[in-house]
Design an enzyme around this catalytic site. Sequence first.
Site, mmCIF file in Angstrom:
data_model
loop_
_atom_site.group_PDB
_atom_site.id
_atom_site.type_symbol
_atom_site.label_atom_id
_atom_site.label_comp_id
_atom_site.label_asym_id
_atom_site.label_seq_id
_atom_site.Cartn_x
_atom_site.Cartn_y
_atom_site.Cartn_z
ATOM 1 N N SER A 1 0.845 -1.197 0.000
ATOM 2 C CA SER A 1 0.000 0.000 0.000
ATOM 3 C C SER A 1 0.876 1.241 0.000
ATOM 4 O O SER A 1 1.784 1.379 0.822
ATOM 5 C CB SER A 1 -0.906 0.022 1.235
ATOM 6 O OG SER A 1 -1.744 1.154 1.230
ATOM 7 N N CYS B 1 -9.824 -1.892 16.796
ATOM 8 C CA CYS B 1 -9.363 -2.240 15.446
ATOM 9 C C CYS B 1 -9.987 -1.345 14.396
ATOM 10 O O CYS B 1 -9.618 -1.413 13.229
ATOM 11 C CB CYS B 1 -9.669 -3.700 15.141
ATOM 12 S SG CYS B 1 -11.417 -4.103 15.163
#
Length: 398
Positions: A199, A324
């Site tokens: 990424s 998360c």
Amino acid sequence: MRPIYLDNNATTRTDPSVVAAMLPFFSEQFGNASSAHALGSDVAQAVREARSSVQSLIGATFDHEIVFTSGGTESDNAAILSALAVQEGRDEIVTTAVEHPAVLSLVEDLARRGIRSHLIPVDGRGRLDTEAYRRALGPRTAIASVMWANNETGTVLPVEFLAKMARSAGALFHTDAVQAVGRIPIDVSATEIDMLSISGHKLHGPKGIGALYVRKGTRFKPLIQGGPQERRRRAGTENVPGIVGLGRAAGLAAMQLEQERTAIAALRDRMEQAIVQLGHCMVLGDVKSRLQNTSNIAFEHVEGEAIIHHLNRAGIAASLGSACASGSMEPSHVLRAMNVPPQALRGAIRFSLSRETTADEIDRVLHVLPDILSKLRALSPSRHERASGTSLTEEFSS
């Protein structure tokens, strides 16, 4: 006062030289890379150069093994779904309990469609149970997908070894290397890894661009159907500014990797050692094998959200290691998988540094944090328990 940014595992600032490299491809070199005229061929050459830079950063043998995507999530999905499509007679996935939601959410969705998955556990330091992994691999395993480095704790997993085990079982092996690429040396050609996700915005590149390494000879079914771009493995007009930016970021990372690793680790360790001396806290993750920029520290009897709030008011950006996803009220699945003690589970803070982090910024954190913790603990209903001298975090760390 300039804000102090210590949330680089979430995203990094796009390097100014990356922005400068991208700008001409918005308004000057704006052609379609698939066009035959000069405006197209010049752009196609820029895409080839960027592909070569990414190839070099991860040690791929061929530049055509790099497939540009929109980012890590697409790359993860493409790898796993392709493996299930091309591995005839194999309909199971082996992955870990601490993967990024880009993998775990897909696995959960596939489970509802009848695809069996094996979630391999980790120990208290986030280290994978390799024997459980070995037992899970079998004749029905289509793919094993294991992250190279954990985004919350920085723990580095032995993916080279795990890839060999998967190959022996006849399964494909994929690694989500989003946090690892540009931070630790990678030579994918020396491994048996079949697919690897990248990424751009995690290595000072732009958002919205990533890549999937697909080893030559690996059968692959595209996630997105359409035109012939990326050798028919990822359809859609190329995001040329993003691709150029990723290429430039990859080149910078390759040049600065070793020097940055040492400097960033020194800053992280100095910060961590000073914080631990405050007491009633512990460092999470495998301190002997983790990313040099990541420090996840769990504070007893205090809410991580409150720490983050006060740090933010002081101009310091860090993140919750106990959620998360932004806004989640549930403790992190990573920390729960590690069996972090209850009184520390919601007090975990992740500090993630970059090559732009300075010693003065770390000093500022160490100056304001003790007062923040003191004030919050004075308000904590658990303060009498702390006074008893019992510290489960000390027990957990031992």
